[in-house]
Design a protein around this motif. Structure first.
Motif, mmCIF file in Angstrom:
data_model
loop_
_atom_site.group_PDB
_atom_site.id
_atom_site.type_symbol
_atom_site.label_atom_id
_atom_site.label_comp_id
_atom_site.label_asym_id
_atom_site.label_seq_id
_atom_site.Cartn_x
_atom_site.Cartn_y
_atom_site.Cartn_z
ATOM 1 N N PRO A 1 -55.099 83.152 99.012
ATOM 2 C CA PRO A 1 -55.294 81.540 98.564
ATOM 3 C C PRO A 1 -53.941 81.066 98.554
ATOM 4 C CG PRO A 1 -55.866 83.106 96.970
ATOM 5 C CD PRO A 1 -55.418 84.082 98.137
ATOM 6 N N VAL A 2 -53.138 81.069 99.159
ATOM 7 C CA VAL A 2 -51.805 80.247 99.214
ATOM 8 C C VAL A 2 -51.349 79.986 100.355
ATOM 9 C CG1 VAL A 2 -50.328 82.341 98.713
ATOM 10 C CG2 VAL A 2 -49.492 80.126 98.029
ATOM 11 N N ALA A 3 -50.635 78.675 100.599
ATOM 12 C CA ALA A 3 -50.012 78.403 101.995
ATOM 13 C C ALA A 3 -48.548 78.874 101.884
ATOM 14 C CB ALA A 3 -50.172 76.963 102.369
ATOM 15 N N PHE A 4 -47.992 78.858 103.125
ATOM 16 C CA PHE A 4 -46.531 79.288 103.317
ATOM 17 C C PHE A 4 -45.450 78.108 102.704
ATOM 18 C CE2 PHE A 4 -46.927 76.987 107.357
ATOM 19 C CZ PHE A 4 -45.670 76.295 107.354
ATOM 20 N N PHE A 5 -46.042 77.054 102.509
ATOM 21 C CA PHE A 5 -45.068 75.987 101.996
ATOM 22 C C PHE A 5 -46.114 74.893 101.072
ATOM 23 C CE2 PHE A 5 -42.992 71.839 101.875
ATOM 24 C CZ PHE A 5 -41.798 72.160 101.293
ATOM 25 N N SER A 6 -45.250 74.602 100.006
ATOM 26 C CA SER A 6 -46.340 73.506 98.886
ATOM 27 C C SER A 6 -45.690 72.361 99.132
ATOM 28 C CB SER A 6 -46.103 74.180 97.577
ATOM 29 O OG SER A 6 -46.551 73.218 96.589
ATOM 30 N N HIS A 7 -46.566 71.402 99.555
ATOM 31 C CA HIS A 7 -46.292 69.959 99.801
ATOM 32 C C HIS A 7 -46.390 69.457 98.235
ATOM 33 C CE1 HIS A 7 -46.265 69.990 104.109
ATOM 34 N NE2 HIS A 7 -47.531 70.502 104.098
ATOM 35 N N ARG A 8 -47.179 69.763 97.501
ATOM 36 C CA ARG A 8 -47.212 69.281 96.006
ATOM 37 C C ARG A 8 -45.949 69.828 95.308
ATOM 38 N NH1 ARG A 8 -50.448 72.245 93.235
ATOM 39 N NH2 ARG A 8 -50.573 73.938 94.763
ATOM 40 N N HIS A 9 -45.320 70.741 95.341
ATOM 41 C CA HIS A 9 -43.996 70.791 94.574
ATOM 42 C C HIS A 9 -42.973 70.227 95.309
ATOM 43 C CE1 HIS A 9 -46.616 74.609 93.296
ATOM 44 N NE2 HIS A 9 -45.797 74.236 92.212
#
Length: 267
Positions: free
Chosen positions: A121-129
Motif C-alpha cells: 500500500p504505497v507508491a514509488f513516489f509521493s506527490h503529496r509530500h
C-alpha cells in the motif's frame, strides 16, 4: 536564467488553466519535517538522478461531485482529473526537455490497481509530500495535503527536472483545524487522531475498503476529503457547514440528491 525559465513555466500553467503550481528543491527531502519519514529510495533524486527540482501541479476535485461519494459521479471526476494531470505534467516535462533540461513526468498514482495497493500500500513516489515541499499546503489528520484553496480536494502531479528552478517557500502555517470529522466518518476506521502527521493508521484497511468499492465500480472512497471543512471551495459552493454530511436534517435537499446519484451507475 532559472528565474526566467520558471516565469515561462508559470505562464504555460496559466494557459493550461492549472490553478496550483509550486516548485521544490530536491535537497528538501533530505531534511524531513517530521518522523517517521520515507526511505531514501523514494526521494526524487534517487528515482531520477538528474533531478534538481520538482514541479508540482494541483487540480481541484469539484465538491458537489465528491459529496455524492462513493458514486459513479465522483469516480468519473477522479479519473478525469487523473487523466488531465498526466497530460499536463507530460506536456510541461516535454517543454523543459525542449529547453535543454532533462525532465520526466511522474504518473499521478504509480500503482497498477487496487490489488497491487493491497499487496503493497504505497507508491514509488509521493506527490503529496512533493506538494508539501513545493509550498502548496500542509498535512491534515486524514494524511492528505490540505490546501487553503480546496482543502484536501486536490489531485497532484509532479515533474522531475534537471532545471535548477527557484523553489517556493514551504508553508509553515498549519491548515488542518483538527476537527476529527475524517477520523469519525472513515468507513474503514483507517485513521487515528494520534497518528498525525505520520500517516494512515491502517493503509491496508483503506485499500481493502477501496477494493470492495471497486467490485461495484464505485472506487475511490473519498469520504475523508469530502467531510473536511477546510478550503475556500466550501464557501464558493455554499457548504461552510461540513456537519451536513452526518446530519441530513440540515440539508435534506442535498441528501436526496446524493442518494439519487448513488442509486445509479454502480453494481
Amino acid at each position: 536564467m532559472s528565474s526566467d525559465l520558471k516565469a515561462a513555466l508559470l505562464r504555460r500553467c496559466r494557459a493550461m488553466e492549472i490553478p496550483l503550481v509550486g516548485v521544490a528543491d530536491v535537497e528538501r527531502w533530505e531534511n524531513p519535517p517530521f518522523r517517521p519519514w520515507m526511505p531514501e529510495e523514494f526521494y526524487p533524486q534517487r528515482i531520477f538522478p538528474e533531478a534538481r527540482s520538482v514541479i508540482v501541479i494541483g487540480l481541484p476535485v469539484h465538491l458537489p461531485a465528491l459529496e455524492s461519494a462513493p458514486s459513479i459521479w465522483y469516480r468519473e471526476t477522479y479519473l478525469t482529473v487523473n487523466a488531465l494531470l498526466d497530460q499536463y505534467t507530460y506536456r510541461l516535462a516535454e517543454y523543459l526537455n525542449e529547453e535543454g533540461y532533462p525532465s520526466v513526468f511522474v504518473p499521478r498514482d504509480g500503482y497498477g490497481g487496487i490489488g497491487a495497493l493491497i499487496k503493497k500500500p504505497v507508491a514509488f513516489f509521493s506527490h503529496r509530500h512533493a506538494a508539501y515541499f513545493a509550498g502548496l499546503g500542509t498535512f491534515g489528520v486524514n494524511n492528505m495535503l490540505l490546501t487553503p484553496e480546496y482543502g484536501p480536494r486536490v489531485r497532484f502531479g509532479s515533474i522531475l527536472t534537471a532545471a535548477p528552478l527557484p523553489p517556493d517557500p514551504v508553508m509553515t502555517e498549519e491548515v488542518c483545524n483538527h476537527c476529527m470529522r475524517c477520523v469519525e466518518m472513515c468507513p474503514a476506521s483507517a485513521l487515528d487522531r494520534e497518528d498525525y502527521p505520520a500517516g494512515l493508521t491502517d493503509r491496508g484497511a483503506c485499500a481493502r475498503n477501496s477494493a470492495e468499492l471497486e467490485k461495484r465500480r464505485l472506487a475511490p472512497c473519498g469520504i475523508c476529503i469530502k467531510v473536511c471543512p477546510i478550503g475556500k471551495d466550501r464557501v464558493f459552493y455554499g457548504r461552510e457547514d461540513a456537519s451536513v454530511y452526518a446530519r441530513s436534517e440540515r440539508r435534506p435537499d442535498l441528501h436526496r440528491a446524493w442518494e439519487h446519484v448513488r442509486s445509479y451507475g454502480g453494481k
